[in-house]
Design a protein around this motif. Sequence first.
Motif, PDB file in Angstrom:
ATOM      1  N   UNK A  84      -2.916  -6.310 -12.882  1.00 56.63           N
ATOM      2  CA  UNK A  84      -2.389  -5.460 -13.949  1.00 56.63           C
ATOM      3  C   UNK A  84      -1.245  -6.159 -14.670  1.00 56.63           C
ATOM      4  N   UNK A  85      -1.234  -6.000 -15.989  1.00 60.13           N
ATOM      5  CA  UNK A  85      -0.223  -6.629 -16.823  1.00 60.13           C
ATOM      6  C   UNK A  85       0.272  -5.618 -17.852  1.00 60.13           C
ATOM      7  N   UNK A  86       1.518  -5.797 -18.299  1.00 62.51           N
ATOM      8  CA  UNK A  86       2.107  -4.863 -19.263  1.00 62.51           C
ATOM      9  C   UNK A  86       2.852  -5.667 -20.328  1.00 62.51           C
ATOM     10  N   UNK A  87       2.543  -5.342 -21.590  1.00 60.37           N
ATOM     11  CA  UNK A  87       3.235  -5.944 -22.732  1.00 60.37           C
ATOM     12  C   UNK A  87       4.083  -4.847 -23.374  1.00 60.37           C
ATOM     13  N   UNK A  88       5.397  -4.837 -23.101  1.00 60.42           N
ATOM     14  CA  UNK A  88       6.246  -3.779 -23.657  1.00 60.42           C
ATOM     15  C   UNK A  88       6.726  -4.128 -25.063  1.00 60.42           C
ATOM     16  N   UNK A  89       7.044  -3.116 -25.801  1.00 59.08           N
ATOM     17  CA  UNK A  89       7.682  -3.232 -27.113  1.00 59.08           C
ATOM     18  C   UNK A  89       6.928  -4.144 -28.080  1.00 59.08           C
ATOM     19  N   UNK A  90       5.630  -3.906 -28.213  1.00 53.82           N
ATOM     20  CA  UNK A  90       4.829  -4.626 -29.208  1.00 53.82           C
ATOM     21  C   UNK A  90       4.979  -3.862 -30.522  1.00 53.82           C
ATOM     22  N   UNK A  91       5.685  -4.455 -31.474  1.00 52.79           N
ATOM     23  CA  UNK A  91       5.984  -3.774 -32.730  1.00 52.79           C
ATOM     24  C   UNK A  91       4.834  -3.842 -33.716  1.00 52.79           C
ATOM     25  N   UNK A  92       4.373  -2.688 -34.155  1.00 59.54           N
ATOM     26  CA  UNK A  92       3.344  -2.602 -35.190  1.00 59.54           C
ATOM     27  C   UNK A  92       4.005  -1.997 -36.430  1.00 59.54           C
ATOM     28  N   UNK A  93       4.082  -2.745 -37.531  1.00 64.09           N
ATOM     29  CA  UNK A  93       4.891  -2.312 -38.675  1.00 64.09           C
ATOM     30  C   UNK A  93       4.275  -1.249 -39.571  1.00 64.09           C
ATOM     31  N   UNK A  94       2.975  -0.956 -39.414  1.00 64.87           N
ATOM     32  CA  UNK A  94       2.384   0.051 -40.295  1.00 64.87           C
ATOM     33  C   UNK A  94       1.166   0.706 -39.653  1.00 64.87           C
ATOM     34  N   UNK A  95       0.806   1.863 -40.188  1.00 66.65           N
ATOM     35  CA  UNK A  95      -0.371   2.563 -39.689  1.00 66.65           C
ATOM     36  C   UNK A  95      -1.631   1.924 -40.262  1.00 66.65           C
ATOM     37  N   UNK A  96      -2.742   2.183 -39.595  1.00 69.09           N
ATOM     38  CA  UNK A  96      -4.023   1.655 -40.039  1.00 69.09           C
ATOM     39  C   UNK A  96      -4.787   1.051 -38.877  1.00 69.09           C
ATOM     40  N   UNK A  97      -5.861   0.337 -39.213  1.00 68.89           N
ATOM     41  CA  UNK A  97      -6.727  -0.272 -38.197  1.00 68.89           C
ATOM     42  C   UNK A  97      -6.188  -1.645 -37.808  1.00 68.89           C
ATOM     43  N   UNK A  98      -5.864  -1.808 -36.548  1.00 73.05           N
ATOM     44  CA  UNK A  98      -5.401  -3.077 -35.986  1.00 73.05           C
ATOM     45  C   UNK A  98      -6.458  -3.610 -35.035  1.00 73.05           C
ATOM     46  N   UNK A  99      -6.410  -4.903 -34.785  1.00 75.53           N
ATOM     47  CA  UNK A  99      -7.209  -5.539 -33.745  1.00 75.53           C
ATOM     48  C   UNK A  99      -6.234  -6.203 -32.781  1.00 75.53           C
ATOM     49  N   UNK A 100      -6.373  -5.904 -31.508  1.00 72.53           N
ATOM     50  CA  UNK A 100      -5.497  -6.476 -30.488  1.00 72.53           C
ATOM     51  C   UNK A 100      -6.312  -7.504 -29.707  1.00 72.53           C
ATOM     52  N   UNK A 101      -5.924  -8.760 -29.836  1.00 70.81           N
ATOM     53  CA  UNK A 101      -6.605  -9.837 -29.104  1.00 70.81           C
ATOM     54  C   UNK A 101      -5.880 -10.055 -27.787  1.00 70.81           C
ATOM     55  N   UNK A 102      -6.583  -9.848 -26.697  1.00 70.87           N
ATOM     56  CA  UNK A 102      -6.048 -10.107 -25.362  1.00 70.87           C
ATOM     57  C   UNK A 102      -6.566 -11.489 -24.954  1.00 70.87           C
ATOM     58  N   UNK A 103      -5.635 -12.404 -24.709  1.00 76.30           N
ATOM     59  CA  UNK A 103      -5.989 -13.767 -24.302  1.00 76.30           C
ATOM     60  C   UNK A 103      -5.607 -13.978 -22.846  1.00 76.30           C
ATOM     61  N   UNK A 104      -6.521 -14.624 -22.109  1.00 72.64           N
ATOM     62  CA  UNK A 104      -6.312 -14.895 -20.691  1.00 72.64           C
ATOM     63  C   UNK A 104      -6.388 -16.389 -20.446  1.00 72.64           C
ATOM     64  N   UNK A 105      -5.530 -16.879 -19.583  1.00 74.92           N
ATOM     65  CA  UNK A 105      -5.586 -18.255 -19.091  1.00 74.92           C
ATOM     66  C   UNK A 105      -5.577 -18.160 -17.575  1.00 74.92           C
ATOM     67  N   UNK A 106      -6.518 -18.851 -16.926  1.00 73.35           N
ATOM     68  CA  UNK A 106      -6.543 -18.775 -15.473  1.00 73.35           C
ATOM     69  C   UNK A 106      -7.637 -19.627 -14.876  1.00 73.35           C
ATOM     70  N   UNK A 107      -7.885 -19.457 -13.583  1.00 67.57           N
ATOM     71  CA  UNK A 107      -8.875 -20.271 -12.872  1.00 67.57           C
ATOM     72  C   UNK A 107     -10.300 -20.075 -13.389  1.00 67.57           C
ATOM     73  N   UNK A 108     -10.570 -18.965 -14.050  1.00 72.89           N
ATOM     74  CA  UNK A 108     -11.891 -18.725 -14.633  1.00 72.89           C
ATOM     75  C   UNK A 108     -12.014 -19.327 -16.017  1.00 72.89           C
ATOM     76  N   UNK A 109     -10.977 -20.061 -16.453  1.00 73.91           N
ATOM     77  CA  UNK A 109     -10.963 -20.660 -17.789  1.00 73.91           C
ATOM     78  C   UNK A 109     -10.313 -19.726 -18.789  1.00 73.91           C
ATOM     79  N   UNK A 110     -10.177 -20.184 -20.030  1.00 71.80           N
ATOM     80  CA  UNK A 110      -9.584 -19.325 -21.054  1.00 71.80           C
ATOM     81  C   UNK A 110     -10.605 -18.290 -21.545  1.00 71.80           C
TER      82      UNK A 110
END
Length: 130
Positions: free
Chosen positions: A94-120
């Motif tokens: 489990x991971x937590x990203x606090x205080x991610x500022x989004x400056x306006x309303x509307x449709x956003x896309x959140x890209x979650x990137x992973x680096x680890x033993x299974x590769x990127x």
Amino acid sequence: MKRPTLLITVVVLVVAAGAAWLLWGGSGAKPTTQQATSGPYTVQFSADQPRIGGNTFAVAVTGPAPDAVTVAPVMAQMGHALAPVPAGPDGPGHFRAPDVGLPMSGQWEITVSLQGPGGPAQVVFPLLVK
């Protein structure tokens, strides 16, 4: 004379309360949880009441334990791409990203990137901000 004034006051208050609820209270953001798979990872993304301003995003990962997790908000239709925010550990898988500022309303896309033993790996989650 007092009765019509009281009636008008009550009607005005009811209309004002209804308008306030529709404009502010009735369109409140709702929690969202989504899941996707990329390579050996299954990623679950959660956002409690996405809104303008600071947001906390939770990421749960099953599969190989990633060494690093980041979330990067993009609002393609407006040309906004914000810097990736590191998500810190919040228990096993489990991971937590606090205080991610989004400056306006509307449709956003959140890209979650992973680096680890299974590769990127990357997973993109749609997020509606009201």
